[in-house]
Design a protein around this motif. Structure first.
Motif, mmCIF file in Angstrom:
data_model
loop_
_atom_site.group_PDB
_atom_site.id
_atom_site.type_symbol
_atom_site.label_atom_id
_atom_site.label_comp_id
_atom_site.label_asym_id
_atom_site.label_seq_id
_atom_site.Cartn_x
_atom_site.Cartn_y
_atom_site.Cartn_z
ATOM 1 N N ASP A 1 35.484 41.685 42.363
ATOM 2 C CA ASP A 1 34.318 41.497 41.496
ATOM 3 C C ASP A 1 33.539 42.811 41.495
ATOM 4 O O ASP A 1 33.787 43.702 42.303
ATOM 5 C CB ASP A 1 33.439 40.329 41.962
ATOM 6 C CG ASP A 1 32.975 40.480 43.414
ATOM 7 O OD1 ASP A 1 32.458 41.564 43.773
ATOM 8 O OD2 ASP A 1 33.128 39.525 44.198
ATOM 9 N N LYS B 1 48.380 38.467 38.410
ATOM 10 C CA LYS B 1 47.223 38.110 37.589
ATOM 11 C C LYS B 1 47.492 38.228 36.091
ATOM 12 O O LYS B 1 46.734 37.688 35.280
ATOM 13 C CB LYS B 1 46.029 38.991 37.968
ATOM 14 C CG LYS B 1 45.425 38.677 39.323
ATOM 15 C CD LYS B 1 44.695 37.342 39.291
ATOM 16 C CE LYS B 1 43.960 37.085 40.590
ATOM 17 N NZ LYS B 1 43.187 35.825 40.548
ATOM 18 N N LEU C 1 41.743 42.964 39.205
ATOM 19 C CA LEU C 1 41.704 41.557 38.842
ATOM 20 C C LEU C 1 41.549 40.623 40.029
ATOM 21 O O LEU C 1 41.433 39.406 39.845
ATOM 22 C CB LEU C 1 42.973 41.209 38.045
ATOM 23 C CG LEU C 1 43.205 42.089 36.799
ATOM 24 C CD1 LEU C 1 44.504 41.691 36.104
ATOM 25 C CD2 LEU C 1 42.030 42.008 35.840
ATOM 26 N N THR D 1 37.385 43.301 35.637
ATOM 27 C CA THR D 1 37.789 42.338 36.663
ATOM 28 C C THR D 1 38.487 41.126 36.056
ATOM 29 O O THR D 1 38.913 40.236 36.782
ATOM 30 C CB THR D 1 36.569 41.864 37.480
ATOM 31 O OG1 THR D 1 35.605 41.287 36.587
ATOM 32 C CG2 THR D 1 35.938 43.042 38.227
ATOM 33 N N LYS D 2 38.591 41.101 34.715
ATOM 34 C CA LYS D 2 39.315 40.032 34.032
ATOM 35 C C LYS D 2 40.096 40.621 32.868
ATOM 36 O O LYS D 2 39.680 41.617 32.280
ATOM 37 C CB LYS D 2 38.355 38.953 33.522
ATOM 38 C CG LYS D 2 37.643 38.164 34.616
ATOM 39 C CD LYS D 2 36.745 37.100 34.013
ATOM 40 C CE LYS D 2 36.036 36.309 35.112
ATOM 41 N NZ LYS D 2 35.137 35.260 34.534
#
Length: 280
Positions: free
Chosen positions: A33, A90, A30, A57-58
């Motif tokens: 990229d 995150k 997180l 990544t999210k």
């Protein structure tokens, strides 16, 4: 290191000299990229790809749908063994208040409950404090609630940021405390084992567990009652079905780690059933 652990588990390779059980891995990177991940992995493992190593990544926050996202992933990949969440901050709830022992404990407890429910390992990455301490685990940022709710913790320290050497302190409920010394290969971006502080304690061989392992070598998967298993194995020191069940219950982790036998216990309308599965 997280990418290295994930890759090794996804192909069933050793990590720092320790064996792993092959399975699907989800890495929530997180703070990265995809371009950076691809560059890093290509440097680490060249073109040796793994079809069971997945990235994101999210993600949602823990209080806002992350558990549903992870459930959906597991439902599509039933052999999932490991989920790496990098980093804790995150996925935490957004708020201005300083985190307390209770909030720290709650966030890790939620992840542990998810881990236990789905029978998978979750590695949660978190930062350390910029301070000195005689106890490495005092360096974990936040309160003791984080360590109190987890099954174990690894703390990595480098004498200097620019050095390639590091020490990895390990503590946990189901493994002995130990300290590993590692070195970082800057050409390949992988960590390598150098030495450990002490030899790990190894329990003496157990005739009962050995019999279970030999049985599952022949019968890769078996399901039945404790009484049926008692009659099949014919172990002199165990004469009652409930004694056999107790022995299995207290040796769940050892059966898996040493003998590669996965033990499950369930109940149906006919009574309690035992299921033994040989793990490759």
């Amino acid at each position: 290191m997280m990418a290295q652990i994930g890759y090794c588990v996804s192909i069933g390779a050793e990590f720092l000299g320790f064996s792993s059980y092959k399975g699907t891995v989800l890495y929530l990177a997180l703070e990265d990229d995809y371009a950076r991940l691809q560059k890093r992995l290509s440097k680490m493992f060249d073109m040796q790809t793994s079809e069971t190593f997945y990235f994101a990544t999210k993600s949602q926050a823990l209080s806002n749908g992350l558990d549903k996202q992870l459930e959906d992933f597991i439902s599509k990949h039933s052999d999932t063994r490991l989920i790496i969440i990098d980093t804790l901050q995150k996925i935490r709830e957004v708020g201005g208040e300083k985190y307390s022992y209770g909030t720290d404990y709650d966030v890790v407890t939620k992840l542990k409950q998810f881990s236990d429910k789905n029978n998978i390992c979750i590695i949660l990455v978190h930062h350390t404090r910029k301070m000195d301490s005689n106890d490495s685990f005092d360096l974990i940022s936040g309160t003791n609630g984080l360590l109190g709710a987890a099954d174990g913790a690894f703390v990595m320290q480098k004498p200097k940021r620019t050095e390639n050497a590091a020490a990895l302190d390990i503590v946990g409920r189901d493994q002995p405390d130990q300290k590993l010394y590692l070195s970082f290969d800057r050409n390949t971006c992988v960590w390598k084992f150098v030495k450990s502080d002490c030899e790990l304690f190894k329990e003496t061989k157990d005739n009962f567990l050995k019999k279970i392992a030999e049985f599952t070598d022949i019968n890769k998967q078996w399901c039945g009652t404790a009484t049926e298993l008692l009659e099949i194995l014919n172990i002199p020191e165990i004469t009652a079905a409930n004694a056999m069940t107790r022995r299995l219950n207290v040796n769940v982790s050892r059966l898996l780690s040493e003998y590669k036998v996965y033990y499950e216990s369930s109940r149906n309308h006919n009574g309690r059933l035992i299921k033994l599965t040989k793990v490759d």
